[in-house]
Design an enzyme around this catalytic site. Structure first.
Site, short mmCIF file in Angstrom:
data_model
loop_
_atom_site.label_atom_id
_atom_site.label_comp_id
_atom_site.label_asym_id
_atom_site.label_seq_id
_atom_site.Cartn_x
_atom_site.Cartn_y
_atom_site.Cartn_z
N ARG A 173 0.92 -1.15 -0.02
CA ARG A 173 -0.04 -0.08 -0.12
C ARG A 173 0.93 1.31 0.06
NH1 ARG A 173 -2.15 -3.63 4.11
NH2 ARG A 173 -4.14 -4.15 3.49
N LYS A 197 -2.38 -2.03 7.61
CA LYS A 197 -3.43 -1.57 8.57
C LYS A 197 -3.75 -2.13 9.94
CE LYS A 197 -6.53 -0.50 4.45
NZ LYS A 197 -7.91 -0.85 3.93
N HIS A 269 -2.36 2.50 -5.60
CA HIS A 269 -2.77 1.06 -5.31
C HIS A 269 -2.79 0.27 -6.64
CE1 HIS A 269 -4.35 -0.53 -1.75
NE2 HIS A 269 -5.41 -1.00 -2.45
N ARG A 272 -0.37 -2.27 -6.37
CA ARG A 272 -0.50 -3.24 -5.42
C ARG A 272 -1.50 -4.37 -6.33
NH1 ARG A 272 -1.05 -4.62 -0.09
NH2 ARG A 272 -3.31 -5.21 0.61
N HIS A 295 -4.21 -9.07 3.72
CA HIS A 295 -5.78 -9.13 3.88
C HIS A 295 -6.38 -9.97 5.05
CE1 HIS A 295 -6.32 -8.36 -0.87
NE2 HIS A 295 -6.29 -7.13 -0.21
N TYR A 304 -9.02 -11.15 -7.31
CA TYR A 304 -8.02 -11.07 -8.48
C TYR A 304 -8.12 -12.24 -9.39
CZ TYR A 304 -6.09 -7.41 -5.65
OH TYR A 304 -5.92 -6.26 -5.06
#
Length: 325
Positions: A173, A197, A269, A272, A295, A304
């Site tokens: 990120r 995160k 992004h 990524r 994630h 994806y």
């Protein structure tokens, strides 16, 4: 009752779940939409007495006000998290949001870059920072006195190349890239340690080529900068010796995409997304990709598998019996 519950909820999100201030504000905003609905609807009930019907009324209310399906789903997620917290703390007898249904939202597939497009953007880095090419030879012009490229701002070239290579090779990120520290580089072991995160850390493999770009930037160019106090451990620095901002990285990537004549909607992004897409297309399993991306849920990673329709068709033609009769 609402104010005390919301304040406790915020403390829980910060202390127990280690969420960012921005995320906590979003959750608080979701709950306060509910309290505004109850006020205007003349239903001054506390969280311990609210019903599913009142929650559904709130969703209908925001839809009539023009809130998109995506925003409604975001609000419902916040409300569900709030009531799960209240139930955990024995502040409500039951969770009325369990059966609250979110509207169907279209799953938007993010843009991603091919390897050739990424290479084309990186090739534009010298031009982007001001090095000028001779229109006839295609070579960069040199100063006749110094023999150096004009202007001689090679620090920015090496920094931007190392930055883009790292973002793509490790699937970072933008916040993770600008926050990357020298103390998080474990090149001998072939990993970097990233803080994502919620201050969650993960280890990501890093390839020799990316390591080489970072080392060139560090040894030959970063070491020449007067580094500002407090930024000594930050890897990627600006001219003033301070860490890059997310906005600066966004602008660099937007401008490089334009120079490379790429018409897609490009942002940091996108690198990524490209990292994940290329891994999945090459046959990497989703659990490994999920781990490298950081994630929390595998369903986030599953998008994806839907990015390259032509690739999926090729897989069917190659392996499915119905295509090989």
């Amino acid at each position: 009752m609402w104010e005390a519950s919301i304040n406790g909820f915020k403390v829980h999100l910060r202390m127990e779940r280690s969420l960012s201030a921005h995320t906590i504000e979003a959750y608080e905003r979701d709950v306060k939409i509910l309290t505004r609905y109850l006020l205007q609807a003349g239903k001054p009930v506390g969280p311990e007495a609210i019903s599913l019907e009142e929650l559904e009324g709130c969703v209908r209310w925001v839809a009539e006000l023009g809130m998109t399906a995506t925003s409604q789903a975001r609000m419902i997620s916040g409300i569900r998290t709030f009531f799960r917290y209240l139930l955990l703390e024995d502040m409500v007898p039951h969770d009325p949001s369990q059966l609250l249904e979110a509207p169907k939202t279209p799953r938007k597939l993010p843009d991603f870059l091919s390897v050739q497009e990424i290479d084309a953007m990186i090739a534009q880095v010298p031009e982007h920072v001001g090095f000028k090419k001779d229109p006839k030879s295609g070579q960069y012009k040199l100063d006749p006195e110094t023999g150096q490229k004009i202007p001689n701002d090679e620090h920015l070239v090496q920094r931007n190349i190392a930055l883009l290579e790292t973002m793509y090779a490790c699937g970072l990120r933008v916040s993770e890239a600008v926050g990357l520290r020298l103390s998080q580089l474990y090149f001998q072991e072939g990993f970097i340690r990233v803080t994502g995160k919620g201050d969650k850390e993960r280890l990501i493999p890093i390839g020799d080529s990316t390591v080489e770009h970072i080392n060139i930037y560090r040894k030959d160019f970063r070491s020449r900068i007067d580094i500002a106090r407090g930024h000594e451990d930050i890897l990627f620095l600006n001219r003033r010796g301070k860490g890059l901002t997310r906005v600066m990285v966004f602008l660099i990537i937007k401008e490089l995409a334009a120079l490379a004549n790429i018409k897609k909607n490009i942002s940091p992004h996108t690198f990524r997304h490209s990292f994940a897409t290329h891994l999945v297309e090459a046959g990497a399993d989703l659990v490994s990709v999920q781990e490298m991306l950081g994630h929390e849920s595998i369903t986030t990673t599953e998008i994806y598998t839907h990015l390259n329709r032509e690739y999926l068709r090729d897989m069917l033609v190659q392996f499915h019996p119905a295509f090989n009769r």
